[in-house]
Scaffold this motif. Structure first.
Motif, PDB file in Angstrom:
ATOM      1  N   ASP A 222       0.849  -1.195   0.000  1.00  0.00           N
ATOM      2  CA  ASP A 222       0.000   0.000   0.000  1.00  0.00           C
ATOM      3  C   ASP A 222       0.885   1.246   0.000  1.00  0.00           C
ATOM      4  N   ARG A 250      -3.369   4.139  -5.724  1.00  0.00           N
ATOM      5  CA  ARG A 250      -4.009   3.061  -4.958  1.00  0.00           C
ATOM      6  C   ARG A 250      -4.763   2.101  -5.889  1.00  0.00           C
ATOM      7  N   VAL A 251      -5.499   2.663  -6.859  1.00  0.00           N
ATOM      8  CA  VAL A 251      -6.243   1.804  -7.789  1.00  0.00           C
ATOM      9  C   VAL A 251      -5.283   1.063  -8.712  1.00  0.00           C
ATOM     10  N   TRP A 254      -4.074  -1.941  -7.124  1.00  0.00           N
ATOM     11  CA  TRP A 254      -5.143  -2.940  -7.141  1.00  0.00           C
ATOM     12  C   TRP A 254      -5.157  -3.664  -8.482  1.00  0.00           C
ATOM     13  N   GLU A 257      -2.048  -5.990  -8.930  1.00  0.00           N
ATOM     14  CA  GLU A 257      -2.103  -7.205  -8.119  1.00  0.00           C
ATOM     15  C   GLU A 257      -3.244  -8.122  -8.534  1.00  0.00           C
ATOM     16  N   GLN A 258      -4.056  -7.675  -9.498  1.00  0.00           N
ATOM     17  CA  GLN A 258      -5.055  -8.531 -10.141  1.00  0.00           C
ATOM     18  C   GLN A 258      -6.014  -9.154  -9.143  1.00  0.00           C
ATOM     19  N   ARG A 259      -6.476  -8.336  -8.239  1.00  0.00           N
ATOM     20  CA  ARG A 259      -7.412  -8.835  -7.240  1.00  0.00           C
ATOM     21  C   ARG A 259      -8.773  -9.077  -7.886  1.00  0.00           C
ATOM     22  N   SER A 268       3.850  -5.997 -10.727  1.00  0.00           N
ATOM     23  CA  SER A 268       4.060  -4.727 -10.049  1.00  0.00           C
ATOM     24  C   SER A 268       5.281  -4.032 -10.644  1.00  0.00           C
ATOM     25  N   ALA A 349      -7.166   3.578 -13.833  1.00  0.00           N
ATOM     26  CA  ALA A 349      -7.063   3.886 -12.406  1.00  0.00           C
ATOM     27  C   ALA A 349      -7.546   5.301 -12.114  1.00  0.00           C
ATOM     28  N   THR A 358     -12.186   2.278  -5.575  1.00  0.00           N
ATOM     29  CA  THR A 358     -10.874   1.647  -5.717  1.00  0.00           C
ATOM     30  C   THR A 358     -10.958   0.179  -6.110  1.00  0.00           C
ATOM     31  N   ALA A 359     -12.130  -0.296  -6.439  1.00  0.00           N
ATOM     32  CA  ALA A 359     -12.290  -1.678  -6.892  1.00  0.00           C
ATOM     33  C   ALA A 359     -12.921  -1.677  -8.279  1.00  0.00           C
TER      34      ALA A 359
END
Length: 445
Positions: A222, A250-251, A254, A257-259, A268, A349, A358-359
């Motif tokens: 983060d 921040r986005v 996200w 990291e391929q959440r 990254s 982003a 942010t998702a």
């Protein structure tokens, strides 16, 4: 003598499981000297995290370390400051440092003396969790309560924060990096006060040293929160005052990291994260690249992400959801897959951050952008199969007309969606040359 604070069979197994490690330890202890594992490998094994480098310490002087290793057939390279690198067949390396104490400490220019006292050597470490050491049997030595700090997620300086940072101001940045990676409790008030007071001294650091630490901060899980904390304390202004787009960063993290969705080939990237947090513009790109002493390739890449005057509107990643397949190929061919991918992620982003989200949800635009990103990881540029010598072979003299004809031909090739092969293009080139010879160049391609 410092006694072991704990024993860890797992520590022994993980550290001593490789033949190369066993060979080095056997060589160094052959005459009875003690050897311990120090640094990140001890810290990360205790947290059950992967570790990469193995660093060792011993009371023996560097000359004796070299003699012991070379007697056992291990090649060595002295790198100064009491450290010898052992090179084992197969490519594995180990850094072995003789126990030291500081006489005068001034960053990388410290004056040291050798010692046989493990506690004196541990006192040179920056944080208590880095002062931990372990022997080959799995015994853990903890002179400054580093185990407790490690498990509590408390990043604490060895001794006075002010004194440790004054010794080497790079430790100020390391504090925030370690808090980003290992901190789970609130930052230490005394440490933050010292960081705030000594922040102006960051200007004395070389751009390379600042860049190395900044890269590691940006690769933290983060980084936006850590950079915001540094800005709040008045510290970030001394290393990266252009940072302003923290939610975009921040986005982007996200996305990287391929959440929730896989994007094979995207990892990254500190430079992409740096670009995401910066204000756009040529002045920013040049100032940051100069301050951080970026290598030429990285400087050019940063500029390509912050200076977009050369990107046609129809080819911008912002238009990606509505692009036809032909337009997408033209964008990839013109911008390159890496630049198009990076800009797509940054602009995606930015859009999400502007919406306060942010998702990434399952909306149509998001699915299309995801599909575009997957395309970039598989794309290979199509080489233009005609060169200047092909124009000269048709009887033209070298000069501006050669470049003009090639540009016209390339534009026509793009309009065919890159389907025209070399034979077709050479026929088209001959036609253009004939038109030029007849004085009909205005007819164009």
């Amino acid at each position: 003598m410092m006694r072991a604070a704990a024993f860890s069979p797992i520590m022994r197994f993980l550290l001593m499981s490789q033949p190369a490690t066993q060979r080095v330890i056997t060589a160094l202890t052959a005459e009875g000297a003690s050897v311990r594992f120090v640094g990140g490998c001890v810290r990360d094994i205790l947290l059950q995290r992967p570790f990469r480098d193995i660093d060792l310490a011993t009371p023996d002087r560097p000359e004796r370390v070299q003699w012991l290793l070379e007697r056992a057939g291990v090649r060595t390279v002295p790198i100064g400051h009491g450290t010898v690198t052992a090179l084992v067949e197969g490519g594995e390396t180990f850094e072995i440092t003789s126990l030291r104490r500081d006489i005068v400490c001034n960053g990388r220019h410290a004056v040291i003396a050798y010692t046989e006292d493990w506690t004196e050597d541990a006192a040179r470490r920056d944080f208590t969790m880095n002062a931990l050491s372990a022997d080959a049997d799995g015994a853990i030595y903890d002179p400054y309560s580093g185990l407790s700090d490690l498990y509590r997620g408390h990043v604490r300086f060895v001794g006075s924060p002010m004194a440790r940072i004054e010794e080497d101001v790079l430790r100020l940045l390391r504090y925030f990096r370690f808090h980003a990676l290992y901190g789970r409790s609130a930052p230490n008030d005394a440490a933050l006060a010292a960081c705030r007071e000594l922040a102006p001294r960051l200007a004395s650091l070389s751009g390379e040293r600042v860049r190395d630490e900044l890269w590691k901060i940006l690769l933290a899980p983060d980084p936006a929160s850590i950079l915001l904390l540094m800005r709040k304390l008045g510290i970030l202004q001394y290393v990266l005052h252009e940072a302003s787009h923290f939610e975009r960063l921040r986005v982007l993290v996200w996305l990287e990291e391929q959440r929730g969705f896989p994007i094979e080939g995207i990892v990254s990237d500190p430079l992409r994260r740096l670009a995401a947090v910066l204000t756009v513009g040529e002045r920013t790109a040049e100032a940051v690249a100069t301050r951080l002493r970026l290598p030429l390739a990285e400087s050019r890449r940063l500029r390509s992400l912050l200076v977009l005057e050369d990107v046609p509107t129809a080819l911008t990643p912002a238009a990606a959801p509505g692009m036809t397949e032909g337009a997408l190929r033209r964008a990839l061919q013109t911008l390159g897959a890496v630049r198009f991918r990076d800009l797509t992620m940054m602009q995606w982003a930015a859009r999400q951050a502007a919406m306060g989200d942010t998702a990434i949800d399952d909306k149509t635009d998001n699915r299309l952008l995801l599909q575009r990103l997957r395309t970039t990881t598989q794309w290979k540029n199509i080489p233009f199969p005609v060169r200047g010598k092909d124009v000269l072979a048709l009887g033209l003299e070298p000069g501006p007309k050669v470049g003009m004809l090639l540009r016209a031909l390339r534009q026509w090739w793009e309009e065919t969606d890159y389907q025209a092969n070399r034979k077709v293009l050479l026929a088209r080139l001959a036609e253009l040359v004939r038109k030029t010879a007849r004085g009909s160049g205005k007819e164009g391609a």
